[in-house]
Scaffold this motif. Structure first.
Motif, PDB file in Angstrom:
ATOM      1  N   ASN A 159      12.379 -28.730  -1.795  1.00  0.00           N
ATOM      2  CA  ASN A 159      12.373 -29.032  -2.607  1.00  0.00           C
ATOM      3  C   ASN A 159      13.233 -30.209  -3.467  1.00  0.00           C
ATOM      4  O   ASN A 159      13.301 -30.874  -4.298  1.00  0.00           O
ATOM      5  CB  ASN A 159      13.235 -27.660  -3.509  1.00  0.00           C
ATOM      6  N   ARG A 160      13.817 -30.483  -2.353  1.00  0.00           N
ATOM      7  CA  ARG A 160      15.074 -31.575  -2.617  1.00  0.00           C
ATOM      8  C   ARG A 160      14.111 -32.624  -2.037  1.00  0.00           C
ATOM      9  O   ARG A 160      14.563 -34.001  -3.435  1.00  0.00           O
ATOM     10  CB  ARG A 160      15.860 -31.758  -1.089  1.00  0.00           C
ATOM     11  N   LEU A 161      13.417 -33.165  -1.537  1.00  0.00           N
ATOM     12  CA  LEU A 161      12.000 -33.821  -1.636  1.00  0.00           C
ATOM     13  C   LEU A 161      11.029 -33.909  -2.304  1.00  0.00           C
ATOM     14  O   LEU A 161      11.156 -35.296  -2.843  1.00  0.00           O
ATOM     15  CB  LEU A 161      11.813 -33.429   0.090  1.00  0.00           C
ATOM     16  N   ILE A 162      11.184 -33.310  -3.172  1.00  0.00           N
ATOM     17  CA  ILE A 162       9.988 -33.397  -4.173  1.00  0.00           C
ATOM     18  C   ILE A 162      11.218 -34.042  -5.310  1.00  0.00           C
ATOM     19  O   ILE A 162      11.142 -34.418  -5.969  1.00  0.00           O
ATOM     20  CB  ILE A 162       9.767 -31.638  -4.641  1.00  0.00           C
ATOM     21  N   ALA A 163      12.303 -33.545  -5.307  1.00  0.00           N
ATOM     22  CA  ALA A 163      13.188 -33.500  -6.605  1.00  0.00           C
ATOM     23  C   ALA A 163      13.206 -35.030  -6.494  1.00  0.00           C
ATOM     24  O   ALA A 163      13.401 -35.562  -7.475  1.00  0.00           O
ATOM     25  CB  ALA A 163      14.574 -33.124  -6.603  1.00  0.00           C
ATOM     26  N   LEU A 164      13.959 -35.805  -4.916  1.00  0.00           N
ATOM     27  CA  LEU A 164      14.190 -37.381  -4.519  1.00  0.00           C
ATOM     28  C   LEU A 164      12.413 -37.984  -5.422  1.00  0.00           C
ATOM     29  O   LEU A 164      12.448 -39.177  -5.570  1.00  0.00           O
ATOM     30  CB  LEU A 164      14.808 -37.365  -3.520  1.00  0.00           C
ATOM     31  N   GLY A 165      11.415 -37.497  -4.900  1.00  0.00           N
ATOM     32  CA  GLY A 165       9.923 -37.907  -5.057  1.00  0.00           C
ATOM     33  C   GLY A 165       9.893 -37.937  -6.814  1.00  0.00           C
ATOM     34  O   GLY A 165       9.629 -38.611  -7.370  1.00  0.00           O
TER      35      GLY A 165
END
Length: 356
Positions: A176-182
């Motif tokens: 989820n954090r990776l998606i947010a940073l994306g």
């Protein structure tokens, strides 16, 4: 490989098409939401829900109502910003506010917001000389404001509290954090693209061409979306049970994800979809208490604005199609009567002169 992908793409457009795929996705979202809602609501005591409704402090409901008013006031700038972007500066703010408020509340409550909201906008803006293409540009830019605001708030919230979305999307917090940073990186790339030149900001061709806002104005565009979402999430936060405690950012992430699912379903008022998403994502709260919160929020954010919008549009149509034509007929009738009254003495004098 390229030829195979081209053939598959052509076959997809001919046999299925994006429209059918969108309808199928909406049906699947609604069906899954209803199934989840029915399963979640098993064993719920309606008596406890009524008790939970009375336990929500009146001052919190009043503050939530003020936040809803703030959200809809901010919403009026969606259309106003779009009108100024496409150069329609002769349309006053009050008309943009009327169009934004009524198209959103009526369209979202009836469903199929793109079509219903667009029809209401065209009915209002056509009186000011705007064409269907102009209205399509306004819908596009308003939608862009909404999505930029959502992506920014969701990216920021999920980067800070990635676990808040895990109960809904079933992904680990790291993903989820990776998606947010994306999401945040995507917004950053969009800004870089806007800075590369004005020609890059032109979309469409021939009669349908829209120039995207500059990078500086896009900051204002994102701010409008963020403030709107902030007011909505704060209204929900004020109505939430005080125990167990949940921080505002975590609730905002859940709220935005539930809202986006509701929009994707095209269900009238996101009914069932939004509620199921909130219940699934917040299992730590009592079902009865959470349902009481959702009922009050629906009354404040959906039902009351919908009633106001229907009343405004009804009175507007009555004025334009009944009262104004009647006043015009009355004015013409009075003008004809006055003209006949003026002519009568003149004719009488002519008759007397002829007799002499």
């Amino acid at each position: 490989m390229l030829r195979l992908l081209t053939t598959l793409g052509r076959g997809f457009k001919e046999k299925i098409g994006w429209k059918r795929l969108g309808i199928a996705a909406s049906v699947l979202i609604i069906a899954f939401a209803i199934t989840s809602l029915v399963h979640t609501l098993k064993g719920v005591d309606t008596g406890i829900i009524l008790t939970a409704l009375t336990n929500i402090a009146p001052h919190r409901i009043a503050l939530a109502a003020l936040c809803v008013v703030g959200a809809f006031c901010t919403l009026t700038f969606y259309d106003f910003f779009a009108l100024r972007t496409i150069g329609k500066i002769h349309v006053p703010y009050r008309i943009a506010a009327l169009s934004s408020f009524t198209s959103y509340t009526i369209g979202h409550n009836i469903g199929a917001t793109v079509f219903t909201g667009g029809a209401i906008r065209f009915r209002i803006y056509s009186d000011y000389g705007l064409s269907a293409i102009d209205v399509a540009k306004i819908c596009f830019l308003s939608g862009l404001t909404f999505w930029l605001g959502n992506l920014f708030v969701l990216g920021f919230g999920m980067a800070w509290h990635p676990a808040a979305a895990s109960a809904m999307d079933l992904l680990p917090p790291a993903m989820n954090r990776l998606i947010a940073l994306g999401c945040l990186a995507g917004i950053g790339a969009y800004f870089v693209w806007l800075l590369t030149g004005e020609k890059r900001r032109e979309l469409g061709q021939n009669g349908w061409k829209v120039v995207l806002p500059s990078a500086k104005l896009t900051l204002l565009q994102i701010l409008i979306g963020v403030v709107d979402l902030g007011f909505c999430a704060l209204a929900m936060y004020l109505l939430m049970p005080t125990e167990p405690h949940i921080d505002f950012v975590s609730l905002a992430v859940v709220f935005i994800l539930a809202t986006l699912l509701g929009f994707a379903s095209h269900a009238p008022g996101s009914i069932g979809v939004f509620d199921a998403a909130m219940l699934v994502a917040l299992p730590e709260f009592s079902k009865e208490q959470l349902l009481a919160t959702l009922v009050v929020f629906r009354i404040l954010y959906f039902l009351i604005p919908f009633g106001i919008s229907i009343s405004i549009m009804g009175m507007r149509e009555l004025w334009l199609n009944v009262v104004q034509p009647w006043q015009e007929r009355k004015r013409l009738s009075q003008a004809c009567t006055a003209s006949a009254t003026v002519r009568q003495p003149i004719e009488s004098r002519r008759v007397r002169q002829l007799k002499r």
